[in-house]
Write a protein that holds these residues in place. Structure first.
Motif, PDB file in Angstrom:
ATOM      1  N   GLN A  48       0.828  -1.214   0.000  1.00  0.00           N
ATOM      2  CA  GLN A  48       0.000   0.000   0.000  1.00  0.00           C
ATOM      3  C   GLN A  48       0.862   1.264   0.000  1.00  0.00           C
ATOM      4  O   GLN A  48       0.456   2.304   0.503  1.00  0.00           O
ATOM      5  CB  GLN A  48      -0.935  -0.008   1.214  1.00  0.00           C
TER       6      GLN A  48
ATOM      7  N   THR B 167      -4.088   7.220  -3.267  1.00  0.00           N
ATOM      8  CA  THR B 167      -5.386   6.656  -2.919  1.00  0.00           C
ATOM      9  C   THR B 167      -6.416   7.054  -3.969  1.00  0.00           C
ATOM     10  O   THR B 167      -6.318   8.125  -4.556  1.00  0.00           O
ATOM     11  CB  THR B 167      -5.843   7.175  -1.545  1.00  0.00           C
TER      12      THR B 167
ATOM     13  N   PHE C 205      -4.978   6.493   3.772  1.00  0.00           N
ATOM     14  CA  PHE C 205      -4.918   5.056   3.538  1.00  0.00           C
ATOM     15  C   PHE C 205      -5.723   4.247   4.551  1.00  0.00           C
ATOM     16  O   PHE C 205      -5.599   3.034   4.623  1.00  0.00           O
ATOM     17  CB  PHE C 205      -3.458   4.573   3.521  1.00  0.00           C
TER      18      PHE C 205
ATOM     19  N   TYR D   5      -7.743   0.862   3.918  1.00  0.00           N
ATOM     20  CA  TYR D   5      -7.158  -0.471   3.892  1.00  0.00           C
ATOM     21  C   TYR D   5      -7.197  -1.155   5.254  1.00  0.00           C
ATOM     22  O   TYR D   5      -6.940  -2.346   5.359  1.00  0.00           O
ATOM     23  CB  TYR D   5      -5.717  -0.413   3.387  1.00  0.00           C
TER      24      TYR D   5
END
Length: 194
Positions: free
Chosen positions: A31, A74, A145, A148
């Motif tokens: 990520q 993102t 983020f 996630y």
């Protein structure tokens, strides 16, 4: 005087290009984030020319990553992406230049020929740069983020742990390489006068 400024700009450009290339040799995280040697040229420039030169070198590395399209963003609105890119690339690499705060202390230990204290200064300088970069990445992790993370997860803890998984190895790698490099080739830290 003008030649000195031109030389400084050329050095910053060369070290930024080197950092950009060194970031290709990396272990990439799923990520975003990676374990690479990208911080070494920033720390080297910060020790060679001072904090401002280190910050500018880091900013240029971040800018090179942005314009090359080699970034993780993102899937949010444009304004969120812009903020995330500024934090994760420009600011995160720019703050590594603050490692140069320990430059005077390091040079003092060089003059006194105290190798142990020289190494301590280098490691502490890399720790400062790494910690500032880590904090920046944790902030972006919280705000950009969090999608996630598992539902109901504490985003601060999630981001802190995720970013530590690559920033701790980056710190260790950079500290070891910089310590060995600075001790083996001390002339790297002495800018030439033109």
């Amino acid at each position: 005087m003008r030649n000195q400024k031109v030389l400084l700009l050329v050095e910053i450009a060369i070290f930024a290009a080197l950092g950009f290339v060194l970031d290709f040799v990396a272990f990439k995280m799923p990520q975003g984030g990676s374990v690479s040697l990208v911080m070494i040229p920033i720390v080297l420039m910060a020790f060679r020319r001072g904090v401002l030169a280190g910050i500018i070198t880091g900013l240029l590395i971040g800018l090179l990553q942005i314009v090359s399209g080699l970034i993780s963003v993102t899937p949010l609105s444009f304004s969120f992406v812009v903020m995330q890119v500024i934090l994760d690339y420009l600011i995160a690499y720019g703050v590594v230049g603050y490692a140069g705060l320990l430059r005077p202390q390091y040079l003092n230990f060089v003059h006194q020929q105290k190798r142990g204290k020289m190494i301590s200064s280098i490691v502490l300088a890399v720790l400062i740069g790494s910690l500032l970069r880590y904090i920046t990445h944790v902030i972006t992790g919280i705000f950009f983020f969090g999608m996630y993370a598992e539902e109901g997860a504490n985003l601060f803890i999630y981001s802190s742990i995720y970013n530590a998984t690559y920033m701790i190895p980056v710190f260790l790698l950079t500290a070891v390489v910089c310590a060995l490099l600075f001790l083996a080739a001390p002339r790297l830290l002495q800018p030439r006068n033109v």
